[in-house]
Design an enzyme around this catalytic site. Sequence first.
Site, PDB file in Angstrom:
ATOM      1  N   ASP A 104       0.772  -1.211  -0.127  1.00  0.00           N
ATOM      2  CA  ASP A 104       0.114   0.196  -0.072  1.00  0.00           C
ATOM      3  C   ASP A 104       0.909   1.071   0.039  1.00  0.00           C
ATOM      4  OD1 ASP A 104      -2.559   1.308  -0.041  1.00  0.00           O
ATOM      5  OD2 ASP A 104      -2.698   1.415   2.186  1.00  0.00           O
ATOM      6  N   ILE A 105       1.953   1.383  -0.898  1.00  0.00           N
ATOM      7  CA  ILE A 105       2.770   2.481  -0.915  1.00  0.00           C
ATOM      8  C   ILE A 105       1.989   3.611  -1.997  1.00  0.00           C
ATOM      9  CG2 ILE A 105       4.844   3.395  -1.986  1.00  0.00           C
ATOM     10  CD1 ILE A 105       6.156   0.544  -1.471  1.00  0.00           C
TER      11      ILE A 105
END
Length: 167
Positions: free
Chosen positions: A89-90
Site C-alpha cells: 500500500d505504498i
Amino acid sequence: TWARHKFLQEAKTLRELGHPQQHPNIVRVRQFIEANDTAYMVMDFEKGQPLINILEERGTLPEEELGTILHALLDGIDRVHGASVWHRDIKPSNILIRPDGSPVLIDFGAARKDISGTDRSLMSVFTPAFAAPEQIYPLGDQGPWTDIYALGATLYRAVTGNLPTKA
C-alpha cells in the site's frame, strides 16, 4: 484467532526489520502485544508531513528533491523486501517527509510476508490509483514488483501533479 495469530507473526517480522540496526526510512516497530482478545503493534511516532499534503500544496516536486526521497525509499524498501515482506500500500499518504527532508515509509497494515508454497489468501487492501494490476485482478502473484509499481505510481503523481490511471 487465526487473524490475530497472523497479525502477530507479521508484527514480529516488521519488528525484526529493525535488527540489527533500524533502517532510517522505515517506521520502527517497538513491540507487539496480545491483550483484550486482540493484538496491538507499537510503532515509533514520526514527526513529519505526509507526502500527499506536500503534493497538494505544491503540485509537483523538483527532480533533485524527488531523487533524494526516491533513493532513500528504495533503500528502505530493499530492506523490507530482503525480509520477504511486501508493503502492498505504498502511496503518498503512507510516506512521511520529516522536517529534515528525509522520507519514512509508514502504515504496514496491508503488509504481508511471502509464504511461497503454502495455500494463502491475500485480503485485497489497496488504493486504486496506486495499486498494481495483480492487486485488482487475479493476474498473478504479488511480490516486490507490486511495491515497485506503487512507488512508480507515487512518483508519477509527484512529477505530473495528477493521479495515475487506475490499473
